[in-house]
Enzyme design. Structure first.
Site, short mmCIF file in Angstrom:
data_model
loop_
_atom_site.label_atom_id
_atom_site.label_comp_id
_atom_site.label_asym_id
_atom_site.label_seq_id
_atom_site.Cartn_x
_atom_site.Cartn_y
_atom_site.Cartn_z
N ARG A 1 -12.19 6.97 9.05
CA ARG A 1 -11.91 5.54 9.11
C ARG A 1 -12.96 4.73 8.34
O ARG A 1 -12.63 3.79 7.62
CB ARG A 1 -11.85 5.07 10.56
CG ARG A 1 -11.52 3.59 10.72
CD ARG A 1 -10.20 3.23 10.06
NE ARG A 1 -9.78 1.87 10.39
CZ ARG A 1 -8.69 1.28 9.90
NH1 ARG A 1 -7.90 1.93 9.06
NH2 ARG A 1 -8.38 0.05 10.24
N ASP B 1 -9.30 -4.20 -6.07
CA ASP B 1 -8.81 -3.03 -5.36
C ASP B 1 -9.27 -1.76 -6.09
O ASP B 1 -8.91 -1.56 -7.26
CB ASP B 1 -7.28 -3.09 -5.30
CG ASP B 1 -6.66 -2.03 -4.40
OD1 ASP B 1 -7.32 -1.03 -4.09
OD2 ASP B 1 -5.49 -2.22 -4.02
N SER C 1 0.84 -1.20 0.00
CA SER C 1 0.00 0.00 0.00
C SER C 1 0.88 1.25 0.00
O SER C 1 1.74 1.39 -0.87
CB SER C 1 -0.94 -0.05 1.21
OG SER C 1 -1.85 1.03 1.19
N HIS D 1 -8.39 -3.73 -1.62
CA HIS D 1 -7.06 -3.24 -1.26
C HIS D 1 -6.48 -4.00 -0.06
O HIS D 1 -5.27 -4.21 0.01
CB HIS D 1 -7.14 -1.75 -0.96
CG HIS D 1 -5.82 -1.12 -0.70
ND1 HIS D 1 -4.82 -1.05 -1.64
CD2 HIS D 1 -5.32 -0.53 0.42
CE1 HIS D 1 -3.77 -0.45 -1.11
NE2 HIS D 1 -4.04 -0.13 0.13
N ASP D 2 -7.33 -4.37 0.87
CA ASP D 2 -6.87 -5.06 2.09
C ASP D 2 -6.55 -6.53 1.88
O ASP D 2 -6.16 -7.22 2.84
CB ASP D 2 -7.94 -4.98 3.17
CG ASP D 2 -7.72 -3.83 4.14
OD1 ASP D 2 -6.75 -3.07 3.94
OD2 ASP D 2 -8.53 -3.68 5.06
#
Lengths: 370, 370
Positions: free
Chosen positions: A218, A316, A149, A349-350
């Site tokens: 968040r 992603d 990332s 993405h994670d």
């Protein structure tokens, strides 16, 4: 903020002053790091991990801290990043609040928190700080630098600034320059924090803390870190049980809303808002094209590295796989034996944090081939 | 809020009381609408347009209001929705602030704004209100019902609740049920508004108005209405000129940030925050599966319509084309001659508003074939 620096964290003092790319400098600053495995006599088996925005240096359990780390499934004896073979170093990013000097640290010149008096942080500053740790550990050439990332940006900056620093590179869900969708998301996250009256120009306290802004930032992060595909299967339209649901007419009703709320609660008091702003902005600024008259492919081609793997998840939306394809293509144009792999991980993405079944063999296979 | 109801808007009084699906009712409520073209003697050429969350009823210029409308390129003489042939009706959604009764209207029982005392709004309530307008205009069977975005949900609800109400249907960037990614986005938009202290439990004024919350909600909307692909080409990493950029260290720097700011400024005082909350939540609640024991495909198959087109943009992340594919498949399972088209528009969910080159022929071709 609730301080949370893992026990067993080590610290390396940076040269003082430590000048920043965009001007300004730090005095008496340090970088937090951890290590796993044993450095070989010729110091040739060192692997550096540079991280995303929020992780600390505790990637996995080690002798100093047996608690599981954020990349526990990937780092350890016999694991894809095999600490029986490699001496692994993980550095907490400069500017973070997880042990390295950042906006939430005390400015020795004033005895007060830096806050917005911290100099403007660039990805390159974090790369230079990480190299200081590597060198202090007696390593002049890394076997591999691995960046996830934001760390994918840091790794590319490090390779650009220090030719010959690493024989190989794994870029995971990274990019060679920030593009407008991700800039827009991060800009909105920063705006959420800045709009919170309790942010107060960066002069918040534990008692008057920008909790709403951090919660919004968040939640928006988590939405863009995962994927619609994963959530369709994971949450669908399932509602909360009546005893979990909110009486508020616009409160939590669906499981996905509760999931976001849980993520937010576990973050807002465990990451410093000003550090978040600085690290977030450093990603927007990052652009390898700066090193090649505005041509990002030429910038990548300037990097000298023997072998490279650029890898990501096809779902992603924040660092889309086209950006990892570009990294592989650009490094190959510069002479590297570079490969791109786009994995069908549903987690967006994670995925590199959770889809060990796919990321493990790809990363482990590359390292085994060295 | 700055009121902005287009001149020339017409109003139809709803039956009083007008009961809501989830309970509660409105008295003396009305729906705003506009029309184009001439109703045939047999009333067989009527086309109804139901809209997304924010549009008013002024889809295009007409005799009552020559100003361009929000779908000007699509509606008019010789245009894809050809008003030389069709009598076109566009209805402003019940619950909106653009002329129809909504949370920003006066409650006749109290003489005060409804605010959060407005009954819980469902997509189905909007569909029933639209049908009242259609019938009042002397139409018992529509040639076509066209729904965009949220309007795609409204159109499906209308077809479900009123069998035989329309011979054909065009569903544009719509869905048969809300899925968790879009629920998460909308939930966060609503949270942004509700967290703004000036929202004040829905009792804001023009002087104390939740401008920050509305700005956040709108920016997040715009991010999800467009696509990364479009923005890469449109904005890249272009920065603002120094005289446009912000002195604030975390202020506007990139063109994409200025674009979002412009969109937010043009929205925050022109749409009522409580109306936004109600309409947004109605989308989360919408689920055709409710009509078929939890099976969304069976719900779609219960709809009786002769011919249908479900169409969308392959870059849409909010109502992904898989949802339009599902609509076509489900309607076909119910006996419709139903077609799906996924267009390569780069503009994401908003493509139907701007990519007339692709959406025009698809919509026009379908209507011509009737």
């Amino acid at each position: 903020m609730t301080e949370f620096i893992p026990p067993g964290t080590r610290y390396h003092a940076l040269p003082s002053p430590f000048a920043f790319k965009r001007g300004g400098e730090l005095r008496d600053a340090h970088v937090a790091y951890e290590t796993w495995g044993t450095l070989a006599a010729d110091a040739g088996n060192a692997v550096l991990i540079v991280t995303g925005l929020s992780p600390d240096a505790h990637a996995a359990a080690n002798a100093d801290n047996p608690a599981a780390g954020w990349w526990e499934a990937m780092v350890g004896p016999g694991k894809p990043i095999d600490t029986d073979r490699w001496f692994v170093i993980c550095v907490n990013s400069l500017g973070s609040c997880k042990g390295s000097t950042g906006p939430a640290s005390i400015d020795p010149a004033t005895g007060e928190l830096y806050g917005l008096r911290f100099p403007e942080l660039s990805i390159e500053d974090g790369a230079r700080a990480a190299v200081e740790v590597v060198r202090a550990l007696g390593v002049t050439e890394l076997a591999c630098v691995i960046g996830n990332s934001m760390g994918g940006m840091t790794a590319l900056a490090l390779l650009m600034l220090y030719p010959g620093i690493a024989r190989s590179h794994i870029n995971i869900s990274g990019s060679a320059q920030a593009l407008p969708f991700s800039i827009a998301i991060r800009s909105l996250q920063r705006e959420a924090i800045r709009l919170d009256p309790q942010w107060n120009g960066g002069r918040y306290t534990d008692q008057a803390y920008p909790e709403s802004g951090m919660r919004m930032a968040r939640k928006l992060g988590v939405i863009t870190y995962r994927s619609a595909l994963e959530w369709d299967g994971r949450f669908g339209r399932v509602r909360l049980d009546s005893d979990q649901a909110d009486d508020d007419p616009f409160g939590l009703e669906f499981q996905v809303e509760s999931y976001l709320e849980g993520h937010a609660r576990r973050f807002v008091r465990f990451f410093d808002p000003n550090c978040y702003l600085y690290l977030s902005r450093s990603m927007d600024w990052f652009d390898l094209a700066e090193y090649a008259d505005g041509d990002v492919m030429a910038g990548l081609a300037r990097i000298q590295v023997g072998k490279a793997l650029a890898i990501g998840a096809n779902t992603d939306i924040l660092f889309p796989v086209q950006q990892q394809q570009q990294i592989a293509d650009g490094l190959r144009a510069g002479g590297a034996d570079a490969q791109f792999i786009g994995l069908d991980s549903p987690q967006g993405h994670d995925a590199f944090l959770v889809d060990v079944a796919r990321f493990g063999p790809a990363v482990g296979g590359f390292l085994s081939s060295l």
